[in-house]
Each structure stands twice: as structure tokens, then as C-alpha cells.
Design an enzyme around this catalytic site. Structure first.
Site, short mmCIF file in Angstrom:
data_model
loop_
_atom_site.label_atom_id
_atom_site.label_comp_id
_atom_site.label_asym_id
_atom_site.label_seq_id
_atom_site.Cartn_x
_atom_site.Cartn_y
_atom_site.Cartn_z
N GLN A 116 40.38 56.58 31.60
CA GLN A 116 41.49 55.90 30.89
C GLN A 116 42.14 56.77 29.83
O GLN A 116 43.04 56.31 29.13
CB GLN A 116 40.98 54.59 30.25
CG GLN A 116 40.47 53.56 31.24
CD GLN A 116 41.58 52.92 32.08
OE1 GLN A 116 42.77 53.06 31.78
NE2 GLN A 116 41.19 52.22 33.14
N SER B 91 40.60 60.15 37.19
CA SER B 91 41.09 59.42 38.36
C SER B 91 42.61 59.52 38.39
O SER B 91 43.28 59.29 37.38
CB SER B 91 40.65 57.95 38.26
OG SER B 91 41.24 57.21 39.30
N CYS C 192 35.55 39.14 38.41
CA CYS C 192 35.36 38.09 39.40
C CYS C 192 34.65 38.67 40.61
O CYS C 192 35.14 39.61 41.22
CB CYS C 192 36.72 37.53 39.82
SG CYS C 192 36.58 36.25 41.05
N1 PLP Z 1 35.95 54.39 35.16
C1 PLP Z 1 36.80 53.61 34.46
C2 PLP Z 1 36.68 53.54 32.97
C3 PLP Z 1 37.78 52.88 35.13
O1 PLP Z 1 38.61 52.11 34.43
C4 PLP Z 1 37.84 52.96 36.54
C5 PLP Z 1 38.83 52.16 37.30
O2 PLP Z 1 39.04 50.99 37.05
C6 PLP Z 1 36.94 53.80 37.21
C7 PLP Z 1 36.00 54.49 36.48
C8 PLP Z 1 36.96 53.93 38.71
O3 PLP Z 1 37.99 54.78 39.12
P1 PLP Z 1 38.54 54.71 40.64
O4 PLP Z 1 39.34 53.47 40.74
O5 PLP Z 1 39.37 55.96 40.79
O6 PLP Z 1 37.36 54.74 41.53
#
Ligand code: PLP
Length: 378
Positions: free
Chosen positions: A169, A189, A315
Site C-alpha cells: 500500500q 503489487s 466476508c
Molecule cells: N498485502 C497488502 C497489504 C494488501 O493490501 C494486499 C491486497 O489487498 C496484498 C498484500 C495482496 O496483494 P495481491 O492482491 O497483489 O495479491
């Protein structure tokens, strides 16, 4: 009604035009990056060019970037007993970290009521360990609260351990310098920064050897086998470059809109609680609630007004469970059950904020009508 105002950027950000162009161009390129002929070399150039851009975004070297299928896989790749004897992770981590990767168990590092990892508790938990692996997020996806990872890195290293940061994030919202944060491993990501979904990276400090999760061909210097997702990686690179160039202007603008939003929420419901407001937070995230509000109902009410937000509740299998993040902060279920997350991004405008505040005023009116005046108003 179609979405008029998208406020769910922490779930996924709309594809940036630069990323869309890069994906489209890459899809028109034939060639396996591992092939030696000209077509293969063209595909390889796309991957390596993107590697440079992702590395530049976080101040890493190109050798330190391992492309994966996203943040979840990068977390799973990092969390291996090959890198530590035990795994400690904060109680507010994303489920992909909370599940422990390839460790049989994860020990919780608690957070304060303000949503910040408790460094004193971490220091105590590290005592007597020989080779701990610690996983902390740079900023929480629900509250936006920024975590003291550089301070944690010093503690973890003093204890002879390694620190993994889930920085999914962070980029585009706060400074995300791999070296300055002191991390050994860092997860990114693409789709949280306006790149395509299904691609991410694990940044691995030079000198550290990973325990591959997917074995096969020698791609990604044997850290992650499989023909590269060339189009996805190219889109990730383009998004990373755009984020780096627009960072200063975007963060300042988002913080202004976020403040406008929060002032507007409070103007209608003076007693609205903004979780983590007393802590340093991402400039794009607001998680709020009022007693008596039901998040599931509120998300639908916003949707009917053309506004996309998400609930702070997870959920699964038809049951709405209260957010583990708010539970770890000690928030009572009555308040946690109403938590609404509003997250902003590069395309959010003041007009969008106007639309959500209008929807909020309508929703709050319903709550007043239902006799919630005491809970909401000053
Ligand atoms: N880590 C955090 C803090 C996230 O907010 C998310 C996604 O919601 C992820 C990991 C997972 O990433 P990805 O959707 O690319 O698998």
C-alpha cells in the site's frame, strides 16, 4: 447505477493510461524472454526495462527485483523457514502474511489502540531468539496507518534476524525506499499503483538467497520459475515510472482531498470515529464508523448512489467477520461492524469527494430517522 465516484483504491487502482499502453504494446510482441532470437530478445528487453523502473521506484538495484504473480505470492515467497527459525508478524497484517507462508505458525506482534505496531512488545518478543524472521506492513490497507518499520528493522537486525516488509500500500502514497527502510525483503503489487492485476515483485536484498516457491526453469535467477508475464510486467514498469514522476504532486493533492472528505464526514456526523487518525497515515485512506451503522448496508447504500467504497469487515463463506485490524486495535464490535473504508488515488477529484459526501449525508439522514441522533450528532 454505474460507479460515478470510485473510492476503493486500496482494493485495486484503475489502470494508469501509461500502464495500459505498455500492456497493449507488450501483447503485440511475440517472443519468450528466454529465447535467444530477436523476438525473444525484444520480450526480454520489455521485462528488463520494467525491472529497472520498479527498482527505481523503491531505490533498489535491478538484481534485487524478483517478479511474481502479485503481492500474495511475493509474501508467500518471502516467508520461508529457510530465512528464519521462527516467524513474527503484526496482528494487523494482510491474510497472505497472517497465513504464515511456509511456516507452521505465526506469532503475533500486538499493535496499540492507535493501530501502530508495539515496538516494545516486538523487542521483548525478539529476546532469546537466534534467527527470527519478522514481517511487518509499511502501511495498513484498512486504516492507512504507517508502521515504524525502520525502527523495527534496527531491533530485528540487533536480534540477528531478517525483516520482511509488505509495502503493497506504500508506493505513490509515501516514500518507499528499500535501503532507507532497512528491509531485507519487500513486497510490491502492481495493481495497487495503477498497474495490471496479477503481477507484483519481491525485492530481495543483495546477498540473500531465496527459497523458491515455484521451481522449474531458471527464470528470475531461479527464484521464481515460469515464463514471465511479459505484458503484466511491462504494465507494472510503466505504472512504477508514472508513480515515481508524479509522487510529490499526487500525495499533496490526495492529502488535501482526504482532509476535505474527513471534514465533510464530521460535518454531518460529529461523533464519527476515524480510526488511526491520531497516527501518521497514508494520505489516501480514511476508515470511519458511527455506532449503530452496519457496514454491509452502508456499502450497498453508497453503491446505489454510484459510490464505490468497501467495508472494514472481511466476508468469507457468507459470514461477515469483524475486521481483524480493528479487533487488534481493541475497537468494540459495535463500532468495528460499521467501519467503511474510503480510499483515494490519482484520478480522484474534488467533484468525486462532493459525490461521496452527498451520499453520506443521505445515509446519515437515514440513521437519524432510525433514532441514532445521540450516537451521531455532537
Ligand atoms: N498485502 C497488502 C497489504 C494488501 O493490501 C494486499 C491486497 O489487498 C496484498 C498484500 C495482496 O496483494 P495481491 O492482491 O497483489 O495479491
Amino acid at each position: 447505477m454505474a460507479t460515478q465516484a470510485y473510492f476503493d483504491w486500496n482494493a485495486t487502482a484503475p489502470l494508469r493510461p501509461q500502464a495500459k499502453a505498455a500492456v497493449t504494446a507488450a501483447l503485440e510482441t511475440t517472443g519468450n524472454p528466454s529465447s535467444v532470437h530477436a523476438s525473444g530478445r525484444a520480450a526480454r528487453r520489455l521485462v528488463e526495462d520494467a525491472r529497472d523502473k520498479v527498482a527505481a521506484l523503491v531505490g533498489a538495484t535491478r538484481r534485487e527485483v524478483v517478479f511474481t504473480s502479485g503481492g500474495t505470492e511475493a509474501n508467500a515467497l518471502a516467508l520461508s523457514p529457510a530465512l528464519g527459525d521462527s516467524l513474527l508478524a503484526s496482528a494487523i497484517e494482510h491474510p497472505s502474511v497472517r497465513s504464515g507462508g511456509r511456516f507452521a505458525a505465526v506469532e503475533d506482534v500486538p499493535v496499540t489502540a492507535a493501530g501502530v505496531v508495539d515496538l516494545l512488545a516486538l523487542e521483548n518478543l525478539l529476546k532469546g531468539r537466534t534467527r527470527p524472521l519478522v514481517s511487518l506492513m509499511l502501511a495498513n490497507n484498512e486504516t492507512g496507518v504507517i508502521q515504524p518499520v525502520a525502527e523495527a528493522a534496527a531491533l530485528v537486525h540487533a536480534a540477528g534476524g531478517l525483516l520482511h516488509i509488505d509495502a503493497v500500500q506504500g508506493p505513490g502514497r509515501i516514500a518507499c525506499d528499500f535501503k532507507a527502510l532497512g528491509a531485507d525483503l519487500m513486497t510490491l503489487s502492481a495493481h495497487k499503483i495503477g498497474g495490471p492485476q496479477g503481477v507484483g515483485a519481491l525485492i530481495v536484498r543483495d546477498g540473500l538467497t531465496l527459497d523458491a516457491l515455484i521451481r522449474g526453469g531458471g527464470q528470475e535467477r531461479s527464484a521464481r520459475a515460469g515464463t514471465e508475464n511479459v505484458a503484466g510486467i511491462a504494465g507494472f514498469g510503466a505504472a512504477a515510472e508514472a508513480v515515481r514522476q508524479e509522487f510529490a504532486a499526487e500525495t499533496a493533492r490526495m492529502a488535501g482531498l482526504r482532509d476535505e472528505l474527513e471534514a465533510g464526514i464530521k460535518a454531518v456526523a460529529a461523533k464519527a470515529i476515524i480510526f488511526g487518525a491520531e497516527s501518521p497515515r497514508l494520505p489516501n485512506t480514511t476508515l470511519f464508523s458511527v455506532p449503530g451503522m452496519k457496514a454491509e448496508t452502508a456499502v450497498i447504500a453508497f453503491d446505489l448512489e454510484g459510490v464505490a467504497v468497501s467495508s472494514g469487515a472481511a466476508c468469507s463463506s457468507g459470514k461477515v467477520a469483524p475486521s481483524h485490524v480493528l479487533a487488534a486495535m481493541g475497537v468494540v464490535p459495535e463500532l468495528a461492524g460499521g467501519a467503511i473504508r474510503v480510499s483515494l488515488g490519482y484520478a480522484t477529484t474534488s467533484e468525486c469527494v462532493g459525490i461521496i459526501l452527498k451520499a453520506w449525508a443521505k445515509l446519515a439522514k437515514g440513521l437519524y430517522k432510525a433514532g441514532k441522533h445521540q450516537e451521531i450528532a455532537a
